[in-house]
Every structure is written in structure tokens, then in C-alpha cells.
Motif scaffolding. Structure first.
Motif, PDB file in Angstrom:
ATOM      1  N   ASP A  46      40.099  39.064  46.937  1.00  0.00           N
ATOM      2  CA  ASP A  46      39.966  38.334  45.676  1.00  0.00           C
ATOM      3  C   ASP A  46      39.091  39.156  44.736  1.00  0.00           C
ATOM      4  O   ASP A  46      38.174  39.844  45.189  1.00  0.00           O
ATOM      5  CB  ASP A  46      39.317  36.968  45.923  1.00  0.00           C
ATOM      6  N   LEU A  48      36.834  38.104  42.858  1.00  0.00           N
ATOM      7  CA  LEU A  48      35.472  37.555  42.716  1.00  0.00           C
ATOM      8  C   LEU A  48      34.523  37.965  43.842  1.00  0.00           C
ATOM      9  O   LEU A  48      33.367  37.542  43.863  1.00  0.00           O
ATOM     10  CB  LEU A  48      35.526  36.035  42.554  1.00  0.00           C
ATOM     11  N   PRO A  51      31.399  39.767  41.922  1.00  0.00           N
ATOM     12  CA  PRO A  51      30.235  38.951  41.546  1.00  0.00           C
ATOM     13  C   PRO A  51      29.430  38.467  42.763  1.00  0.00           C
ATOM     14  O   PRO A  51      28.204  38.360  42.706  1.00  0.00           O
ATOM     15  CB  PRO A  51      30.850  37.770  40.790  1.00  0.00           C
ATOM     16  N   GLN A  52      30.117  38.191  43.875  1.00  0.00           N
ATOM     17  CA  GLN A  52      29.393  37.803  45.097  1.00  0.00           C
ATOM     18  C   GLN A  52      28.482  38.946  45.551  1.00  0.00           C
ATOM     19  O   GLN A  52      27.347  38.718  45.969  1.00  0.00           O
ATOM     20  CB  GLN A  52      30.379  37.436  46.208  1.00  0.00           C
ATOM     21  N   VAL A  58      30.018  31.879  44.770  1.00  0.00           N
ATOM     22  CA  VAL A  58      31.318  31.389  44.290  1.00  0.00           C
ATOM     23  C   VAL A  58      31.959  30.600  45.423  1.00  0.00           C
ATOM     24  O   VAL A  58      31.996  31.069  46.558  1.00  0.00           O
ATOM     25  CB  VAL A  58      32.281  32.549  43.924  1.00  0.00           C
ATOM     26  N   PRO A  66      38.358  28.780  41.855  1.00  0.00           N
ATOM     27  CA  PRO A  66      37.043  29.379  42.096  1.00  0.00           C
ATOM     28  C   PRO A  66      35.994  28.820  41.143  1.00  0.00           C
ATOM     29  O   PRO A  66      36.251  28.666  39.951  1.00  0.00           O
ATOM     30  CB  PRO A  66      37.280  30.877  41.838  1.00  0.00           C
ATOM     31  N   PHE A  68      31.710  28.943  40.206  1.00  0.00           N
ATOM     32  CA  PHE A  68      30.372  29.528  40.383  1.00  0.00           C
ATOM     33  C   PHE A  68      29.356  28.397  40.388  1.00  0.00           C
ATOM     34  O   PHE A  68      29.347  27.572  39.458  1.00  0.00           O
ATOM     35  CB  PHE A  68      30.053  30.498  39.241  1.00  0.00           C
ATOM     36  N   THR A 120      36.984  40.821  32.680  1.00  0.00           N
ATOM     37  CA  THR A 120      37.528  39.665  33.399  1.00  0.00           C
ATOM     38  C   THR A 120      36.480  39.073  34.336  1.00  0.00           C
ATOM     39  O   THR A 120      36.303  37.848  34.393  1.00  0.00           O
ATOM     40  CB  THR A 120      38.807  40.078  34.166  1.00  0.00           C
ATOM     41  N   LEU A 121      35.755  39.919  35.046  1.00  0.00           N
ATOM     42  CA  LEU A 121      34.708  39.427  35.954  1.00  0.00           C
ATOM     43  C   LEU A 121      33.568  38.781  35.176  1.00  0.00           C
ATOM     44  O   LEU A 121      33.074  37.716  35.541  1.00  0.00           O
ATOM     45  CB  LEU A 121      34.181  40.577  36.836  1.00  0.00           C
ATOM     46  N   TYR A 124      34.456  35.213  34.085  1.00  0.00           N
ATOM     47  CA  TYR A 124      34.301  34.239  35.171  1.00  0.00           C
ATOM     48  C   TYR A 124      32.827  33.917  35.418  1.00  0.00           C
ATOM     49  O   TYR A 124      32.459  32.764  35.665  1.00  0.00           O
ATOM     50  CB  TYR A 124      34.899  34.787  36.469  1.00  0.00           C
ATOM     51  N   MET A 125      31.990  34.940  35.396  1.00  0.00           N
ATOM     52  CA  MET A 125      30.567  34.768  35.728  1.00  0.00           C
ATOM     53  C   MET A 125      29.847  33.890  34.711  1.00  0.00           C
ATOM     54  O   MET A 125      28.882  33.206  35.033  1.00  0.00           O
ATOM     55  CB  MET A 125      29.885  36.147  35.817  1.00  0.00           C
ATOM     56  N   GLY A 129      34.141  29.628  36.087  1.00  0.00           N
ATOM     57  CA  GLY A 129      35.456  29.381  36.692  1.00  0.00           C
ATOM     58  C   GLY A 129      36.528  29.693  35.673  1.00  0.00           C
ATOM     59  O   GLY A 129      36.282  30.438  34.714  1.00  0.00           O
TER      60      GLY A 129
END
Length: 327
Positions: A46, A48, A51-52, A58, A66, A68, A120-121, A124-125, A129
């Protein structure tokens, strides 16, 4: 996601626990190949996980996707992120999955590794979501341009090491997903996405050379970014992925003849009867030609799609390609 065996394998496990199990990732990567005569495999993971690796939590919420637990709200929140990431320590499970899968494939088809791209990351962060507008993330670009660049740079540095690590583990091609490119206009894409996309290609290739690793082909897929196709064709990638909203001839005119194109059938075409899928594939292949072209969908499959229709797509690609090449 549309395969019953996929859902069965996934049923007993949390999504990200599955991502962290090399054995399960290998199994999920191989499942489509047992069903269909595909020409490549892409590692199950994935975007994400990056970020993990930076220290964010997440979770996969059923019916929501997903999520956060603590998204980035203020510029000060950037201090909570790991500023130096040891990708082998944080993402070694992906590398193990790649090595295990590469051995299991025994050379049948190449194995593709991937990562999400920085914008893109970042979106999400900050959004925490999925979002239809990306307004929180985009507000950072307007209100905090400097902090946005700091975050994007941090993400790019991790992605570079992550992609190089995937090649060291056995990946034979790499794909970078800028899935949220369509939320940016041409100017913001030019400022906040393209420089990092370019830099990732340049730095990955340079590090692969330094470490005497294979110079694998790289694919960039920026969804809904037709306004940037010309730039993407010169961004250092061998392949430019296309979504379904552009005509083959138009895409080729913008990208030139030196780049390979990938795409771009509308995924929803797989809801059509099998004969119709065959017609649509034929039209797509006639538009792109069979050289410097990878037949694919213009985005991912949906969970409720009939695997037989996926099979019809794959068969049609092979049949029509052979016919075109013969004549």
C-alpha cells in the motif's frame, strides 16, 4: 480485490498486518497470475506504508478506507515526523515480500515495485484519509508553501531510498503513483508535484548506478494530469501511465515517440458484456499501436468486478496484439 481468493486470504487479518507479512504479500501477488495469463506482477502493498515509516498511525476502517488517527493539522506537527528514516528498519517487510515473490515467480514474469508520490502522500497525511476536494491539504500549499516543500522533500528522500531498496530486493520495474494529481491545477503541479517527481527519477537512477544495481524501467502515473503530460514525458521515466480520460492519439502527440505509454481503458468498461470488452480493447490497441505501449486499465479494479470479465480483457489484449503485429 475482485478475486474471491483475495478476500478469503485477507478476511482473517487486519489490512496493514497483511501488508507487513511477506508471506501473505507474496501469496496475494501471485493469486492473479494463477487465474490470468498476465505479463507482469505488482507486489501487494500500500502507498501509505511510507507515512507509517515516518511515524504516523494509519488504520483501515471498514466501509471508510485508510484513516490517520492523528493527521497533520498545524505546521508544528511536522516535528512529530521522523526526520531520518532507516527504510530497511521501517519497511524491510516490503523488501522481504519482494525477494520472496521474486523467487516464487521463478522468472515467469517480471515483478514491479511501487510507491506513492510526495503530493499524494502529503494529501493523505493532512486530510486524514480520502477526500473529494483535498481542501485541507491544498490550503497548506497556499498558506504554508515553505512547510509544504519541507514535507514534500522529506517524503521524496524516503521514497528514493524505498525504491532503491525495492530494486535491491528484486523488483524489476518501479511505478510512482501521483494518484491525486487531478486535484492540482497546472501551476500547483509545476510547483509542488513535478519537481519531486523529476528528482525521484534522477536520484533513484543515480543511486542504482552507485550501488551497482540494475537500472530498471520506471513508470510515472499522475491521474487526471493531462495538462502535464508533456512535462511528465521529460521527467526521467521510461513509461507514462494514462487514465481513461484522454484519447490515445492525443496522449502520443503530447508525449512524443520516445516514451512508452501505459493504459488507458476505463475500469468500468469491465462491467460491459465480454464481447463489448473485446471491441473496446481492439479500439484502444488500434489507437496506441503495439510498440512502446503497455495495455492496461486507466486505474484500478473495483471489488465487485467479475473476474471472468478481467480474464476477457487480458485475452482480448493478447489476441488483438497478435493480430495487429501479424498484419
Amino acid at each position: 480485490r475482485s478475486l474471491a481468493e483475495f478476500r478469503e486470504t485477507r478476511a482473517s487479518q487486519d489490512f496493514f498486518a497483511t501488508c507487513q507479512s511477506p508471506k501473505l504479500c507474496c501469496e496475494l501477488t501471485l493469486q492473479p497470475l494463477r487465474r490470468f495469463p498476465l505479463d507482469a506482477a505488482i507486489i501487494f502493498s500500500d502507498i501509505l506504508v511510507v507515512p507509517q515509516a515516518l511515524g504516523m498511525e494509519v488504520v483501515m476502517v471498514p466501509g471508510k478506507g485508510p484513516t490517520f488517527t492523528e493527521p497533520l493539522k498545524e505546521v508544528e506537527d511536522l516535528l512529530k515526523l521522523r526526520q531520518k528514516v532507516d527504510v530497511t528498519a521501517e519497511l524491510g517487510y516490503v523488501f522481504q515480500a519482494i525477494t520472496l515473490t521474486r523467487h516464487s515467480l521463478e522468472g515467469r514474469v517480471p515483478l514491479i515495485g511501487f510507491s506513492g508520490a510526495p503530493w499524494t502522500l502529503m494529501s493523505y497525511m493532512i486530510e486524514g484519509g480520502g477526500s473529494t476536494t483535498m481542501s485541507k491539504a491544498k490550503s497548506w500549499l497556499y498558506r504554508h508553501p515553505e512547510a509544504s516543500h519541507r514535507l514534500l522533500r522529506l517524503l521524496a528522500d524516503v521514497i528514493i531510498d524505498y525504491l532503491v531498496g525495492q530494486v535491491a530486493a528484486g523488483a524489476q520495474a518501479l511505478q510512482l503513483f501521483e494518484s491525486h494529481a487531478g486535484h492540482l491545477g497546472p501551476e500547483q503541479f509545476q510547483d509542488f508535484a513535478l519537481p519531486y517527481i523529476r528528482d525521484i527519477a534522477r536520484a533513484v537512477k543515480s543511486k542504482l548506478k552507485e550501488e551497482a544495481l540494475p537500472l530498471v524501467p520506471m513508470i510515472i502515473f499522475a491521474k487526471d494530469a493531462h495538462y502535464a503530460l508533456r512535462d511528465l514525458a521529460h521527467a526521467g521515466y521510461e513509461v507514462v501511465g494514462l487514465d481513461w480520460t484522454i484519447r490515445p492519439q492525443e496522449a502520443r502527440a503530447q508525449t512524443g515517440k520516445d516514451v512508452t505509454l501505459q493504459g488507458n481503458l476505463d475500469p468500468c468498461a469491465l462491467y460491459a458484456p465480454k464481447e463489448k470488452i473485446g471491441e473496446l480493447v481492439k479500439k484502444m490497441l488500434e489507437g496506441f499501436g503495439t510498440q512502446r505501449y503497455i495495455a492496461n486499465l486507466g486505474h484500478g479494479l473495483y471489488p465487485d468486478m467479475n473476474p471472468e470479465h478481467v480474464g476477457a480483457f487480458v485475452e482480448a489484449v493478447h489476441a488483438h496484439s497478435r493480430h495487429i503485429n501479424k498484419h
